[in-house]
Design a protein around this motif. Sequence first.
Motif, PDB file in Angstrom:
ATOM      1  N   ALA A 169       0.832  -1.212   0.000  1.00 47.28           N
ATOM      2  CA  ALA A 169       0.000   0.000   0.000  1.00 47.28           C
ATOM      3  C   ALA A 169       0.862   1.257   0.000  1.00 47.28           C
ATOM      4  CB  ALA A 169      -0.937  -0.012   1.210  1.00 47.28           C
ATOM      5  N   HIS A 170       1.962   1.246   0.755  1.00 49.17           N
ATOM      6  CA  HIS A 170       2.864   2.399   0.799  1.00 49.17           C
ATOM      7  C   HIS A 170       3.551   2.586  -0.557  1.00 49.17           C
ATOM      8  CE1 HIS A 170       5.998   5.045   2.758  1.00 49.17           C
ATOM      9  NE2 HIS A 170       6.659   4.641   1.693  1.00 49.17           N
ATOM     10  N   GLU A 171       4.122   1.530  -1.087  1.00 50.72           N
ATOM     11  CA  GLU A 171       4.924   1.672  -2.313  1.00 50.72           C
ATOM     12  C   GLU A 171       4.050   2.001  -3.530  1.00 50.72           C
ATOM     13  OE1 GLU A 171       7.954   2.019  -1.789  1.00 50.72           O
ATOM     14  OE2 GLU A 171       8.173   1.025   0.155  1.00 50.72           O
TER      15      GLU A 171
ATOM     16  N   ALA B  48       1.416   3.799  -3.449  1.00 48.63           N
ATOM     17  CA  ALA B  48       1.089   5.231  -3.319  1.00 48.63           C
ATOM     18  C   ALA B  48       2.184   6.116  -3.898  1.00 48.63           C
ATOM     19  CB  ALA B  48       0.845   5.581  -1.853  1.00 48.63           C
ATOM     20  N   HIS B  49       3.429   5.615  -3.875  1.00 48.73           N
ATOM     21  CA  HIS B  49       4.535   6.390  -4.466  1.00 48.73           C
ATOM     22  C   HIS B  49       4.352   6.592  -5.974  1.00 48.73           C
ATOM     23  CE1 HIS B  49       7.396   7.349  -1.352  1.00 48.73           C
ATOM     24  NE2 HIS B  49       7.504   6.103  -0.924  1.00 48.73           N
ATOM     25  N   GLN B  50       3.517   5.811  -6.630  1.00 48.45           N
ATOM     26  CA  GLN B  50       3.287   6.069  -8.055  1.00 48.45           C
ATOM     27  C   GLN B  50       2.650   7.451  -8.248  1.00 48.45           C
ATOM     28  OE1 GLN B  50       4.447   3.835 -10.502  1.00 48.45           O
ATOM     29  NE2 GLN B  50       5.356   2.963  -8.659  1.00 48.45           N
TER      30      GLN B  50
ATOM     31  N   ASP C  64       7.107  13.399  -0.153  1.00 45.97           N
ATOM     32  CA  ASP C  64       6.514  12.172  -0.708  1.00 45.97           C
ATOM     33  C   ASP C  64       6.345  11.081   0.355  1.00 45.97           C
ATOM     34  OD1 ASP C  64       9.366  11.873  -0.736  1.00 45.97           O
ATOM     35  OD2 ASP C  64       9.180  10.187  -2.110  1.00 45.97           O
ATOM     36  N   GLU C  65       7.270  11.001   1.308  1.00 45.74           N
ATOM     37  CA  GLU C  65       7.206   9.883   2.249  1.00 45.74           C
ATOM     38  C   GLU C  65       6.023   9.972   3.212  1.00 45.74           C
ATOM     39  OE1 GLU C  65       8.494   7.201   1.854  1.00 45.74           O
ATOM     40  OE2 GLU C  65      10.293   7.527   0.672  1.00 45.74           O
ATOM     41  N   ALA C  66       5.767  11.158   3.763  1.00 42.33           N
ATOM     42  CA  ALA C  66       4.656  11.278   4.709  1.00 42.33           C
ATOM     43  C   ALA C  66       3.331  10.982   4.003  1.00 42.33           C
ATOM     44  CB  ALA C  66       4.635  12.677   5.327  1.00 42.33           C
TER      45      ALA C  66
HETATM   46 ZN   LIG Z   1       8.406   5.426   0.810  1.00 42.67          ZN
END
Ligand SMILES: [Zn+2]
Length: 473
Positions: free
Chosen positions: A310-312, A314-316, A333-335
């Motif tokens: 789910a986290h990775e 979202a990076h798209q 981007d990380e938060a």
């Molecule tokens: Zn990340």
Amino acid sequence: MKPDFASQFDALALAPRYDIDVTYDAEEQVLNGAASIVLYNTTEDPWRQLVFRLYPALEHYGSGITMQGAAVNGRSTPFDYATGRTVVRLNLAEPLEKGQRAEVRLTWTAAIPRWTDGDAVYALYGTSQQITSLPLFYPSLAVYQPGATLGAGRWWTDTGSIRGDAAFNYASLFVVTATLPAEQVPVTSGTLVSSTLVEGGQARHVWVTGPSREFLLHMSPLFQSAYTETYGTRVTSYWLPQHEAAGRAALTYAVAALRIYSDRFGPYPYRDLRVAPAPINFRGMEYPQAILLGTQLYGRFRENLEVLVAHEVAHQWWYLMVHNDPVNEPWLDEALAEYSMKIYMEELRGQGSVNRLINERWQLPWNLLKGRQADIRVHQPVAEFADGSQYETIIYGKGALFYTELRKQLGDRHFFRFLSHYLEAHRYGIVDTTTWQAELAALQNPAIDALFVEWITAPGVNSFDGAPRQPEN
Ligand SMILES: [Zn+2]
């Protein structure tokens, strides 16, 4: 890209275009590469040099690139290395003025390091566990940051800290031809155009991409896979033979994440999304149209696989489409990628799982940090954090908790309007914290400014009472 999104190319007429041809020599563990790169000076400053990053030389990657030759507009061009060979500078005979186009031809070789094979190894670049990961295996045009006055800009050549991500790139278009041992199953950015068997037991593959920050080449002879079509995108999950059940689960998580984020943030415009294991222990790593997950997430840390997907994924949106300097402003981007996990969990898993995510993953580590007088400001460079644990707790945990507060204050309708507008306004662009704040200010909610200062720019909570900080021991 998906047919409905082809018009997005109109905004990319001046984006760098890479045409890369590489051959993987498996016996020598070497990659031999050649590229033609068409680029424009999109800034006001004249460029006397063209600067490319050689990311494999960073400590994160532990290798390097040796340049063989460089030419600009057909003329052989002298070059030199800088910043620990993480930079190559092409010294132009005449400056490239604003709006001018250059065609750069580069040739290079890159050693592919072989790491040990235990699944605890963390190797972003090279071969381990019969998996070869090659992000940024080519010279990548550096980002030019304009200065306060004409001519005062600089090429971004920061090297960052091994704790955080390091790659900072323009949205670019790629055509990549790779000749690989035929038994290797490649996992890449972009969409496969053709695969042909050639002499010597090799196969030649060609991919094209939509706007991408980089091109990932990742492979293993062991990979098995399955795919699902969703929202016009083919989502493919790869796994090692002993991890089939987890590999199939990763596919369902990635499909769900792609649908949820497309609905909430804005559509995913690319034809492909790939998920694959990598020798990065229990961590995840984002690339354009591809996410890599540590092999331990398919085994011993299987319970973390879903939230990491789910986290990775979202990076798209937050990294690939909307991009930022990951060394100096990693919170951007990380938060948000971390907070996106909550959006995923509330759609799929109900309030109990959401509460566990908030409390166990974000609040508890932050409370521990506060108890140690080690809470610090969110908005600062990776290098300012004392260690990986403080970095992750502040940037991911406290950063995600900030978004939960922001959403509470704005209400769902305004919160998601903010995110979709932020995406729409900066898709394929580069943002900084000022840009982010300006988007938020457009909501005209003064209470939000105080929230932003309290959570993101003020020193940590332990300093609020003005009491002297306890010495750490
Ligand atoms: Zn990340």
